[in-house]
Write a protein that holds these residues in place. Structure first.
Motif, PDB file in Angstrom:
ATOM      1  N   ASN A  73      13.921  20.259  42.766  1.00  0.00           N
ATOM      2  CA  ASN A  73      12.908  20.736  41.807  1.00  0.00           C
ATOM      3  C   ASN A  73      11.833  19.661  41.640  1.00  0.00           C
ATOM      4  N   GLN A  74      10.860  19.951  40.801  1.00  0.00           N
ATOM      5  CA  GLN A  74       9.742  19.023  40.646  1.00  0.00           C
ATOM      6  C   GLN A  74      10.210  17.681  40.075  1.00  0.00           C
ATOM      7  N   ASN A  75      11.176  17.736  39.162  1.00  0.00           N
ATOM      8  CA  ASN A  75      11.713  16.508  38.571  1.00  0.00           C
ATOM      9  C   ASN A  75      12.370  15.638  39.653  1.00  0.00           C
ATOM     10  N   ASN A  76      13.145  16.267  40.554  1.00  0.00           N
ATOM     11  CA  ASN A  76      13.733  15.542  41.695  1.00  0.00           C
ATOM     12  C   ASN A  76      12.641  14.896  42.538  1.00  0.00           C
ATOM     13  N   ILE A 128      26.332  21.733  36.806  1.00  0.00           N
ATOM     14  CA  ILE A 128      26.787  22.404  38.032  1.00  0.00           C
ATOM     15  C   ILE A 128      27.213  23.844  37.733  1.00  0.00           C
ATOM     16  N   ARG A 129      27.993  24.008  36.680  1.00  0.00           N
ATOM     17  CA  ARG A 129      28.461  25.375  36.366  1.00  0.00           C
ATOM     18  C   ARG A 129      27.304  26.283  35.969  1.00  0.00           C
ATOM     19  N   GLU A 130      26.301  25.702  35.332  1.00  0.00           N
ATOM     20  CA  GLU A 130      25.130  26.485  34.920  1.00  0.00           C
ATOM     21  C   GLU A 130      24.088  26.612  36.038  1.00  0.00           C
ATOM     22  N   GLY A 131      24.364  25.998  37.175  1.00  0.00           N
ATOM     23  CA  GLY A 131      23.423  26.084  38.299  1.00  0.00           C
ATOM     24  C   GLY A 131      22.109  25.376  38.025  1.00  0.00           C
ATOM     25  N   LYS A 132      22.152  24.421  37.104  1.00  0.00           N
ATOM     26  CA  LYS A 132      20.914  23.689  36.755  1.00  0.00           C
ATOM     27  C   LYS A 132      20.849  22.368  37.536  1.00  0.00           C
ATOM     28  N   ILE A 133      19.658  21.809  37.584  1.00  0.00           N
ATOM     29  CA  ILE A 133      19.451  20.585  38.348  1.00  0.00           C
ATOM     30  C   ILE A 133      19.573  19.361  37.434  1.00  0.00           C
ATOM     31  N   THR A 153      17.704  29.331  40.036  1.00  0.00           N
ATOM     32  CA  THR A 153      17.178  27.968  40.154  1.00  0.00           C
ATOM     33  C   THR A 153      16.547  27.771  41.530  1.00  0.00           C
ATOM     34  N   TYR A 154      17.214  28.276  42.542  1.00  0.00           N
ATOM     35  CA  TYR A 154      16.685  28.135  43.910  1.00  0.00           C
ATOM     36  C   TYR A 154      15.311  28.805  44.025  1.00  0.00           C
ATOM     37  N   THR A 183      13.389  25.458  43.536  1.00  0.00           N
ATOM     38  CA  THR A 183      13.474  24.806  44.852  1.00  0.00           C
ATOM     39  C   THR A 183      12.452  25.368  45.837  1.00  0.00           C
ATOM     40  N   LYS A 184      12.268  26.693  45.814  1.00  0.00           N
ATOM     41  CA  LYS A 184      11.294  27.312  46.725  1.00  0.00           C
ATOM     42  C   LYS A 184       9.912  26.656  46.609  1.00  0.00           C
ATOM     43  N   PRO A 185       9.420  26.405  45.386  1.00  0.00           N
ATOM     44  CA  PRO A 185       8.113  25.732  45.278  1.00  0.00           C
ATOM     45  C   PRO A 185       8.084  24.344  45.925  1.00  0.00           C
ATOM     46  N   ILE A 186       9.220  23.669  45.960  1.00  0.00           N
ATOM     47  CA  ILE A 186       9.266  22.349  46.612  1.00  0.00           C
ATOM     48  C   ILE A 186       9.147  22.527  48.125  1.00  0.00           C
TER      49      ILE A 186
END
Ligand code: ADP
Ligand code: C5P
Ligand code: MG
Length: 195
Positions: free
Chosen positions: A92-95, A57-62, A147-148, A152-155
């Protein structure tokens, strides 16, 4: 009956949670924020994932999808309901892959509600959110925006290609934004028979 799902996406601070609360009041959906579920899991002293989640969360990673998807599935099951707003997922793609594998056959995706908001407005909203979040600071926000944009944009584009995205201009005030949201949920094929 298969549960139905609306994915709610948009930049950090775009107003996803705010609008979801309103949708819940009027349209009988259950609001599940992936971020809220992860923060709850992080705060649970019995969880073996607390530290990992806080670092992500702090690193803004998924966070890896196995964790997030099982929190979502457990919350869906516990609700006993069948209409869900899944907010902040898939990010993201993993999600997306993890969801497809575990859940796609069990639910019906209605559409993706996309709160479109420039990052400057998102920054302003996050910095004045006042929720005491460890990631609402400039350093984390820069990482979250990266990250967004990169993940996320590609999703969102993936779902645009499937004609499943309903875009909302999220820059205006809460009431104006909600007027547009309502218009979508009032469509006969969306509202169904059980408003
Ligand atoms: P998200 O869930 O997308 O991160 P939130 O719903 O938590 O966003 O909103 C972030 C902050 O911006 C909150 O403080 C909220 O009160 C505020 N906010 C939400 N929507 C609007 C809006 N349309 N105009 C101005 N402020 C907003
Ligand atoms: O949506 P929200 O802003 O509450 O998410 C906060 C953080 O939670 C994200 O920046 C990310 O670190 C984590 N998160 C995640 N996977 C998701 C949703 C949120 O890892 N699907
Ligand atoms: Mg939120």
């Amino acid at each position: 009956m298969q549960p139905s799902v609306v994915f709610v996406l948009g930049g950090p601070g775009a107003g996803k949670g705010t609008q979801c609360q309103r949708i819940v009041q009027n349209y009988g959906y259950v609001h599940l924020s992936a971020g809220d579920l992860l923060r709850e899991e992080r705060n649970n002293p019995g969880s073996k994932y607390g530290e990992l989640i806080e670092n992500y969360i702090r690193e803004g990673k998924i966070v890896p999808v196995e964790i997030t998807c099982s929190l979502l599935e457990a919350a869906m099951d516990a609700s006993g309901k069948e209409k869900f707003l899944i907010d902040g997922f898939p990010r993201n793609q993993n999600n997306l892959d993890g969801w497809q594998k575990a859940m796609a056959g069990k639910v019906r995706l209605q559409f993706v509600l996309f709160f479109d908001c420039p990052l400057e407005v998102c920054t302003e909203r996050c910095l004045s959110r006042g929720a005491g979040r460890s990631d609402d600071n400039m350093e984390s926000l820069r990482k979250r925006f990266n990250t967004y944009l990169n993940e996320t944009k590609p999703i969102i584009e993936h779902y645009e290609d499937l004609s499943l995205v309903r875009r909302i201009d999220a820059t205006r005030g809460v009431e104006k934004v909600y007027e547009d949201v309502r218009r979508i949920f009032e469509e006969p094929n969306v509202a169904g028979g059980d408003k």
